[in-house]
Write a protein that holds these residues in place. Structure first.
Motif, PDB file in Angstrom:
ATOM      1  N   ALA A 137       0.847  -1.195   0.000  1.00  0.00           N
ATOM      2  CA  ALA A 137       0.000   0.000   0.000  1.00  0.00           C
ATOM      3  C   ALA A 137       0.879   1.240   0.000  1.00  0.00           C
ATOM      4  CB  ALA A 137      -0.906   0.004   1.231  1.00  0.00           C
ATOM      5  N   HIS A 138       0.288   2.360  -0.367  1.00  0.00           N
ATOM      6  CA  HIS A 138       1.018   3.632  -0.365  1.00  0.00           C
ATOM      7  C   HIS A 138       1.088   4.126   1.081  1.00  0.00           C
ATOM      8  CE1 HIS A 138       2.781   7.294  -1.341  1.00  0.00           C
ATOM      9  NE2 HIS A 138       1.869   7.844  -2.123  1.00  0.00           N
ATOM     10  N   CYS A 139       2.173   3.773   1.768  1.00  0.00           N
ATOM     11  CA  CYS A 139       2.297   4.076   3.198  1.00  0.00           C
ATOM     12  C   CYS A 139       3.345   5.147   3.460  1.00  0.00           C
ATOM     13  CB  CYS A 139       2.643   2.800   3.972  1.00  0.00           C
ATOM     14  SG  CYS A 139       4.092   1.921   3.340  1.00  0.00           S
ATOM     15  N   LEU A 140       3.719   5.901   2.443  1.00  0.00           N
ATOM     16  CA  LEU A 140       4.710   6.962   2.628  1.00  0.00           C
ATOM     17  C   LEU A 140       4.007   8.318   2.642  1.00  0.00           C
ATOM     18  CD1 LEU A 140       7.620   5.503   0.453  1.00  0.00           C
ATOM     19  CD2 LEU A 140       7.402   5.537   2.940  1.00  0.00           C
ATOM     20  N   SER A 141       4.072   9.068   1.596  1.00  0.00           N
ATOM     21  CA  SER A 141       3.462  10.396   1.530  1.00  0.00           C
ATOM     22  C   SER A 141       3.420  10.807   0.070  1.00  0.00           C
ATOM     23  CB  SER A 141       4.293  11.395   2.342  1.00  0.00           C
ATOM     24  OG  SER A 141       3.823  12.714   2.164  1.00  0.00           O
ATOM     25  N   ASN A 142       2.710  11.893  -0.210  1.00  0.00           N
ATOM     26  CA  ASN A 142       2.718  12.364  -1.595  1.00  0.00           C
ATOM     27  C   ASN A 142       3.959  13.202  -1.904  1.00  0.00           C
ATOM     28  OD1 ASN A 142       1.855  14.518   0.033  1.00  0.00           O
ATOM     29  ND2 ASN A 142       0.727  15.455  -1.649  1.00  0.00           N
ATOM     30  N   GLN A 143       4.756  13.549  -0.856  1.00  0.00           N
ATOM     31  CA  GLN A 143       5.972  14.328  -1.061  1.00  0.00           C
ATOM     32  C   GLN A 143       7.107  13.710  -0.263  1.00  0.00           C
ATOM     33  OE1 GLN A 143       5.795  16.552  -3.313  1.00  0.00           O
ATOM     34  NE2 GLN A 143       3.653  17.199  -3.360  1.00  0.00           N
ATOM     35  N   ALA A 144       8.329  13.804  -0.778  1.00  0.00           N
ATOM     36  CA  ALA A 144       9.500  13.242  -0.100  1.00  0.00           C
ATOM     37  C   ALA A 144      10.715  14.110  -0.392  1.00  0.00           C
ATOM     38  CB  ALA A 144       9.754  11.812  -0.575  1.00  0.00           C
ATOM     39  N   LEU A 145      11.723  13.998   0.478  1.00  0.00           N
ATOM     40  CA  LEU A 145      13.021  14.631   0.251  1.00  0.00           C
ATOM     41  C   LEU A 145      13.962  13.577  -0.314  1.00  0.00           C
ATOM     42  CD1 LEU A 145      14.874  17.229   0.857  1.00  0.00           C
ATOM     43  CD2 LEU A 145      15.681  15.850   2.800  1.00  0.00           C
ATOM     44  N   VAL A 146      14.554  13.868  -1.474  1.00  0.00           N
ATOM     45  CA  VAL A 146      15.443  12.905  -2.141  1.00  0.00           C
ATOM     46  C   VAL A 146      16.629  13.651  -2.747  1.00  0.00           C
ATOM     47  CG1 VAL A 146      13.575  11.306  -2.707  1.00  0.00           C
ATOM     48  CG2 VAL A 146      14.177  13.086  -4.318  1.00  0.00           C
ATOM     49  N   ARG A 147      17.683  12.903  -3.046  1.00  0.00           N
ATOM     50  CA  ARG A 147      18.792  13.488  -3.796  1.00  0.00           C
ATOM     51  C   ARG A 147      18.340  13.760  -5.227  1.00  0.00           C
ATOM     52  NH1 ARG A 147      23.675  14.220  -1.891  1.00  0.00           N
ATOM     53  NH2 ARG A 147      24.331  13.146   0.021  1.00  0.00           N
ATOM     54  N   THR A 148      18.656  14.929  -5.714  1.00  0.00           N
ATOM     55  CA  THR A 148      18.281  15.293  -7.076  1.00  0.00           C
ATOM     56  C   THR A 148      18.847  14.297  -8.083  1.00  0.00           C
ATOM     57  OG1 THR A 148      18.383  17.609  -6.386  1.00  0.00           O
ATOM     58  CG2 THR A 148      18.251  17.182  -8.740  1.00  0.00           C
ATOM     59  N   SER A 149      20.087  13.867  -7.864  1.00  0.00           N
ATOM     60  CA  SER A 149      20.725  12.940  -8.805  1.00  0.00           C
ATOM     61  C   SER A 149      19.977  11.615  -8.874  1.00  0.00           C
ATOM     62  CB  SER A 149      22.181  12.696  -8.391  1.00  0.00           C
ATOM     63  OG  SER A 149      22.264  12.170  -7.072  1.00  0.00           O
ATOM     64  N   ARG A 150      19.428  11.179  -7.756  1.00  0.00           N
ATOM     65  CA  ARG A 150      18.674   9.923  -7.741  1.00  0.00           C
ATOM     66  C   ARG A 150      17.347  10.072  -8.488  1.00  0.00           C
ATOM     67  NH1 ARG A 150      19.451   7.473  -1.555  1.00  0.00           N
ATOM     68  NH2 ARG A 150      21.654   6.860  -1.817  1.00  0.00           N
ATOM     69  N   MET A 151      16.702  11.203  -8.312  1.00  0.00           N
ATOM     70  CA  MET A 151      15.454  11.444  -9.048  1.00  0.00           C
ATOM     71  C   MET A 151      15.712  11.447 -10.550  1.00  0.00           C
ATOM     72  SD  MET A 151      12.610  11.857  -7.256  1.00  0.00           S
ATOM     73  CE  MET A 151      11.547  13.041  -8.048  1.00  0.00           C
ATOM     74  N   LEU A 152      16.782  12.109 -10.950  1.00  0.00           N
ATOM     75  CA  LEU A 152      17.112  12.175 -12.375  1.00  0.00           C
ATOM     76  C   LEU A 152      17.489  10.801 -12.914  1.00  0.00           C
ATOM     77  CD1 LEU A 152      19.164  15.502 -12.414  1.00  0.00           C
ATOM     78  CD2 LEU A 152      16.839  15.140 -13.285  1.00  0.00           C
ATOM     79  N   ALA A 153      18.210  10.022 -12.103  1.00  0.00           N
ATOM     80  CA  ALA A 153      18.599   8.674 -12.537  1.00  0.00           C
ATOM     81  C   ALA A 153      17.394   7.769 -12.741  1.00  0.00           C
ATOM     82  CB  ALA A 153      19.549   8.054 -11.515  1.00  0.00           C
ATOM     83  N   GLN A 154      16.331   8.011 -11.988  1.00  0.00           N
ATOM     84  CA  GLN A 154      15.105   7.227 -12.124  1.00  0.00           C
ATOM     85  C   GLN A 154      14.163   7.789 -13.190  1.00  0.00           C
ATOM     86  OE1 GLN A 154      14.176   4.218 -10.546  1.00  0.00           O
ATOM     87  NE2 GLN A 154      16.380   4.281 -10.173  1.00  0.00           N
ATOM     88  N   GLY A 155      14.570   8.871 -13.823  1.00  0.00           N
ATOM     89  CA  GLY A 155      13.738   9.432 -14.891  1.00  0.00           C
ATOM     90  C   GLY A 155      12.606  10.305 -14.414  1.00  0.00           C
ATOM     91  N   GLY A 156      12.601  10.664 -13.134  1.00  0.00           N
ATOM     92  CA  GLY A 156      11.546  11.520 -12.610  1.00  0.00           C
ATOM     93  C   GLY A 156      10.215  10.814 -12.532  1.00  0.00           C
ATOM     94  N   PHE A 157       9.160  11.610 -12.452  1.00  0.00           N
ATOM     95  CA  PHE A 157       7.811  11.075 -12.350  1.00  0.00           C
ATOM     96  C   PHE A 157       7.358  10.505 -13.690  1.00  0.00           C
ATOM     97  CE2 PHE A 157       8.097  14.028  -8.827  1.00  0.00           C
ATOM     98  CZ  PHE A 157       7.441  13.356  -7.799  1.00  0.00           C
ATOM     99  N   ASP A 158       6.599   9.423 -13.627  1.00  0.00           N
ATOM    100  CA  ASP A 158       6.114   8.747 -14.828  1.00  0.00           C
ATOM    101  C   ASP A 158       4.941   9.527 -15.410  1.00  0.00           C
ATOM    102  OD1 ASP A 158       5.106   7.076 -16.785  1.00  0.00           O
ATOM    103  OD2 ASP A 158       5.253   5.253 -15.580  1.00  0.00           O
ATOM    104  N   GLU A 159       5.175  10.191 -16.522  1.00  0.00           N
ATOM    105  CA  GLU A 159       4.150  11.039 -17.130  1.00  0.00           C
ATOM    106  C   GLU A 159       3.079  10.245 -17.868  1.00  0.00           C
ATOM    107  OE1 GLU A 159       5.996  14.199 -19.399  1.00  0.00           O
ATOM    108  OE2 GLU A 159       7.624  14.375 -17.932  1.00  0.00           O
ATOM    109  N   THR A 160       3.256   8.929 -17.993  1.00  0.00           N
ATOM    110  CA  THR A 160       2.245   8.105 -18.662  1.00  0.00           C
ATOM    111  C   THR A 160       1.148   7.665 -17.704  1.00  0.00           C
ATOM    112  OG1 THR A 160       3.336   5.956 -18.285  1.00  0.00           O
ATOM    113  CG2 THR A 160       4.030   7.243 -20.211  1.00  0.00           C
ATOM    114  N   LEU A 161       1.367   7.817 -16.401  1.00  0.00           N
ATOM    115  CA  LEU A 161       0.362   7.435 -15.416  1.00  0.00           C
ATOM    116  C   LEU A 161      -0.612   8.582 -15.197  1.00  0.00           C
ATOM    117  CD1 LEU A 161       2.524   5.650 -12.669  1.00  0.00           C
ATOM    118  CD2 LEU A 161       0.858   4.554 -14.186  1.00  0.00           C
ATOM    119  N   ALA A 162      -1.897   8.272 -15.207  1.00  0.00           N
ATOM    120  CA  ALA A 162      -2.910   9.297 -14.977  1.00  0.00           C
ATOM    121  C   ALA A 162      -3.118   9.557 -13.490  1.00  0.00           C
ATOM    122  CB  ALA A 162      -4.235   8.880 -15.614  1.00  0.00           C
ATOM    123  N   ALA A 163      -2.647   8.658 -12.653  1.00  0.00           N
ATOM    124  CA  ALA A 163      -2.746   8.781 -11.192  1.00  0.00           C
ATOM    125  C   ALA A 163      -1.666   7.894 -10.582  1.00  0.00           C
ATOM    126  CB  ALA A 163      -4.136   8.366 -10.705  1.00  0.00           C
TER     127      ALA A 163
END
Length: 288
Positions: A137-163
């Motif tokens: 289940a989604h047990c974290l939050s809608n916002q998080a603190l992360v390393r910018t480099s890690r976000m970029l390495a993962q390709g950011g948010f998936d723009e193909t998902l509608a939710a």
């Protein structure tokens, strides 16, 4: 911060960021081609602010594309987000930065669900959250603190998902970089009083949930798949029989499932509770 058609509401979000007791930040605001006066208001109020950078998408592409634009443009070593109808408490950035450790994929916190007249604190227990729990289940939050480099390495948010884009993002972070750290103190306010009537059972949202499960099916075991099916059932507001409840509890999330079962046995009480949360005692006697 992505924003769209909320020229007044987004000012509360911006001001809550500017009120942080952690001074070393930049706020990147991306207007998703709002047709109202949002872009003009942003420039009038914040165009010259030294800690704010403004961006505008040439055509509406959604919040995920807006977030990704900001992440790519960010100059900070870390990134976090805020929705334009939400709010930071003053110590949000400082508390997350103080707790950050590279052994964790990201840092999240408890948060307040603000119904208008009442605030409810959620996930107020400090915990290391591992992949099996996130798959349930989604047990974290809608916002998080992360390393910018890690976000970029993962390709950011998936723009193909509608939710479920935030759920998908943090799941990928945990899978790639290890467990998340959840801090107990709520430092984020989700304002839902203005959207209590929002329908979450739309075909688009249901399709996105199926897409999310299929995307991560290779990581999921029988328990995870069962709990994802339970979550889909809650989206469709399908009641559980007592037999189904007992069978489902074998896969964990017992408290959540019992509460859902009881909810459908007391629907009249749920309606009263929503009126109280959104409008207070006067809401019981005013127009529905």
């Amino acid at each position: 911060m992505p924003t769209y058609n909320r020229s007044e509401m987004m000012q509360r979000a911006v001001n809550s960021v500017l009120a942080q007791d952690y001074p070393n930040f930049e706020l990147l605001i991306v207007d998703d081609c709002s047709p109202d006066n949002t872009w003009q208001v942003l420039n009038d109020l914040y165009g010259e602010h030294p800690q704010i950078r403004l961006f505008r998408q040439e055509k509406g592409q959604g919040a995920c594309a807006a977030r990704n634009m900001a992440i790519k443009a960010a100059s900070g070593e870390f990134v976090t987000g805020i929705d334009d109808d939400d709010e930071f408490l003053p110590n949000r950035l400082s508390s997350m930065m103080a707790a950050y450790d590279d052994q964790y994929s990201c840092v999240v916190t408890g948060y307040f669900w603000d119904y208008g007249s009442v605030r409810k604190a959620l996930y107020t227990e400090q915990k290391i959250v591992r992949l099996p729990e996130v798959l349930d289940a989604h047990c974290l939050s809608n916002q998080a603190l992360v390393r910018t480099s890690r976000m970029l390495a993962q390709g950011g948010f998936d723009e193909t998902l509608a939710a479920f884009q935030d759920y998908d993002m943090w799941l990928r972070m945990v899978a790639a970089y290890g467990p998340a750290l959840r801090l107990a103190e709520p430092t984020y306010v989700v304002h839902v009083g203005h959207e209590l009537g929002r329908i979450t059972t739309s075909p688009k949202r249901l399709n996105a949930q199926a897409q999310f499960v299929e995307k991560h099916r290779h990581l999921m075991n029988e328990r995870n798949l069962h709990n994802q099916a339970f979550y889909r059932r809650t989206m469709q507001q399908e009641p559980l029989s007592i037999g189904e409840l007992l069978s489902s509890c074998r896969y964990g999330l017992v408290e959540t499932k019992v509460r859902y079962y009881l909810k459908h046995r007391m629907l009249w009480l749920i309606k009263v509770r929503k009126q109280l949360l959104s409008k207070g005692i006067k809401g019981l006697f005013g127009p529905k």
